[in-house]
Scaffold this active site. Structure first.
Site, mmCIF file in Angstrom:
data_model
loop_
_atom_site.group_PDB
_atom_site.id
_atom_site.type_symbol
_atom_site.label_atom_id
_atom_site.label_comp_id
_atom_site.label_asym_id
_atom_site.label_seq_id
_atom_site.Cartn_x
_atom_site.Cartn_y
_atom_site.Cartn_z
ATOM 1 N N LYS A 185 0.707 -1.082 -0.226
ATOM 2 C CA LYS A 185 -0.030 -0.017 0.186
ATOM 3 C C LYS A 185 0.402 1.241 0.043
ATOM 4 O O LYS A 185 1.550 1.122 0.096
ATOM 5 C CB LYS A 185 -1.119 -0.229 1.252
ATOM 6 C CG LYS A 185 -1.674 -1.085 1.574
ATOM 7 C CD LYS A 185 -2.614 -1.194 0.165
ATOM 8 C CE LYS A 185 -3.536 -2.552 -0.257
ATOM 9 N NZ LYS A 185 -4.984 -2.769 0.835
HETATM 10 C C1 PLP Z 1 -5.816 -3.649 1.400
HETATM 11 C C2 PLP Z 1 -7.402 -3.365 0.752
HETATM 12 C C3 PLP Z 1 -8.212 -3.450 2.261
HETATM 13 C C4 PLP Z 1 -7.812 -4.600 3.443
HETATM 14 O O1 PLP Z 1 -6.722 -4.650 3.958
HETATM 15 P P1 PLP Z 1 -5.699 -5.576 4.577
HETATM 16 O O2 PLP Z 1 -5.051 -4.974 5.714
HETATM 17 O O3 PLP Z 1 -5.314 -6.343 3.550
HETATM 18 O O4 PLP Z 1 -6.578 -5.932 5.329
HETATM 19 C C5 PLP Z 1 -9.600 -2.937 2.447
HETATM 20 N N1 PLP Z 1 -9.851 -2.425 1.159
HETATM 21 C C6 PLP Z 1 -9.238 -2.564 0.129
HETATM 22 C C7 PLP Z 1 -9.639 -1.455 -1.347
HETATM 23 C C8 PLP Z 1 -8.223 -2.652 -0.052
HETATM 24 O O5 PLP Z 1 -7.046 -2.543 -1.144
#
Ligand code: PLP
Length: 362
Positions: A185
């Site tokens: 991210k």
């Molecule tokens: C990555 C993601 C999540 C979830 O995050 P995690 O930390 O992997 O649980 C939720 N919504 C979106 C749009 C994402 O890209």
């Protein structure tokens, strides 16, 4: 070889500071809810312009606990996007509410005030906009719909850390926001992590209790909670990276704009910035009828690429019965034509040129 995300180059740049911080935390041994978690929460709240930023174990649980804290439950309807990662809808299902998938704007890939308003029923309780690929949704429009119908807004900002509208960060514009620190991210840890943000004292207090086994005072439990805390070692890494998030996102925007400039004139659609906010390019995603040919050429040239997302949520097996007969034409058309190119802050101009050279040659 050009990867989708290059965490090695970034680690090399931050190594001295990260290693020193990790070593100090290892020697300190306050591994759960230690000083770095507390400092990170304060620094993130300042950066995001929210009263409370609460660190949790991952983004999915951030959204799950956000829904609990705002009171979403059995058979409530939550309007969201089908063009997103499954976690958005999973969180809604965990509280036994119903995800109501609405169509996107095919240019921004985000759900719109119009598509949301058309799906409202007496059971609708909340809207969960996803700032997909780093571009903020039309929050003024969505807020107007929410206000007209008395709905709560829970922002999924897992892909938009640092994106803003008129100086307001994503996650600070609804009742509560949830983000993810998954390594890839925009603000990524070296493992799982997540955060909830809110201006509400009440929601913050509930989530602080929920993430820690429903306990405010140790060994006294008022509600059934979770074991969902951010790890101290991840907090060390996130503090180092948070200081540079503006620079990282500027690097992403630079690479994205160079891609778009160099790809101009080809029979494909480069990402559209609607100008509502600052796009932080979690992904650089284009649309093309020649997607398969482009993918094959990139693979041949040892350049990574990926389809986010090949199957929208309303067409996933898990929702097949529930969504039978639901058509989302823009979502389906985008899913059939989208392709994401390598994107990370350290992507060089030369790398961008190389990717474009290969695409131009197909
Ligand atoms: C990555 C993601 C999540 C979830 O995050 P995690 O930390 O992997 O649980 C939720 N919504 C979106 C749009 C994402 O890209």
């Amino acid at each position: 070889m050009i990867p989708m995300v290059d965490l090695k180059t970034q680690y090399a740049l931050l190594k001295d500071e990260i290693d020193a911080g990790l070593l100090a935390a290892l020697e300190n041994t306050a591994f759960v809810m230690g000083p770095n978690v507390q400092a990170f929460e304060k620094e993130a709240a300042d950066y995001l312009g929210v009263k409370h930023a609460i660190a949790v174990a991952n983004g999915t649980e951030a959204l799950h606990m956000a829904l609990i804290a705002v009171g979403i439950g059995d058979d409530d309807e939550v309007i969201t996007s089908a063009f997103t990662f499954i976690a958005t809808a999973e969180a809604i299902c965990y509280v036994r509410a119903k995800p109501v998938f609405v169509d996107i704007d095919p240019r921004t890939f985000n759900i719109t005030p119009e598509s949301i308003e058309a799906a409202i029923t007496p059971r609708t309780k909340a809207i969960m906009p996803v700032h997909l690929f780093g571009q903020p949704c039309d929050m003024a429009g969505i807020r107007a719909v929410a206000d007209r119908h008395g709905l709560k807004i829970i922002e999924d900002c897992a892909q938009s850390f640092g994106a803003s509208i008129d100086g307001k960060q994503t996650g600070s514009m609804g009742l509560v926001g949830g983000t993810s620190f998954f390594p890839s991210k925009n603000l990524g840890a070296y493992g799982d992590g997540g955060m909830l943000m809110t201006h509400s004292d009440d929601i913050a207090q509930q989530v602080k209790v929920l993430r820690n086994h429903g306990s405010e005072v140790r060994y006294y439990h008022d509600v059934i909670g979770f074991n969902s805390r951010l790890d101290e070692l991840q907090a060390v890494i996130l503090r180092v990276k948070l200081k540079r998030i503006e620079q990282f996102n500027a690097g992403r925007r630079h690479a994205a704009h160079l891609y778009s400039q160099l790809l101009a004139g080809l029979p494909l659609e480069t990402p559209y910035e609607d100008g509502i906010g600052i796009h932080v390019y979690h992904q650089y995603t284009l649309l093309s009828d020649q997607r398969d040919a482009i993918m094959a050429a990139l693979q041949q040239a040892n350049i990574a690429c990926a389809i986010y997302y090949p199957v929208p949520l309303h067409q996933q097996k898990v929702f097949a019965e529930y969504c039978a007969g639901l058509g989302l034409p823009a979502t389906e058309a985008v899913a059939a034509r989208c392709l994401s190119l390598p994107m990370y802050p350290e992507l060089t101009d030369e790398q961008v040129r190389e990717v474009v050279r290969v695409i131009r040659s197909t």
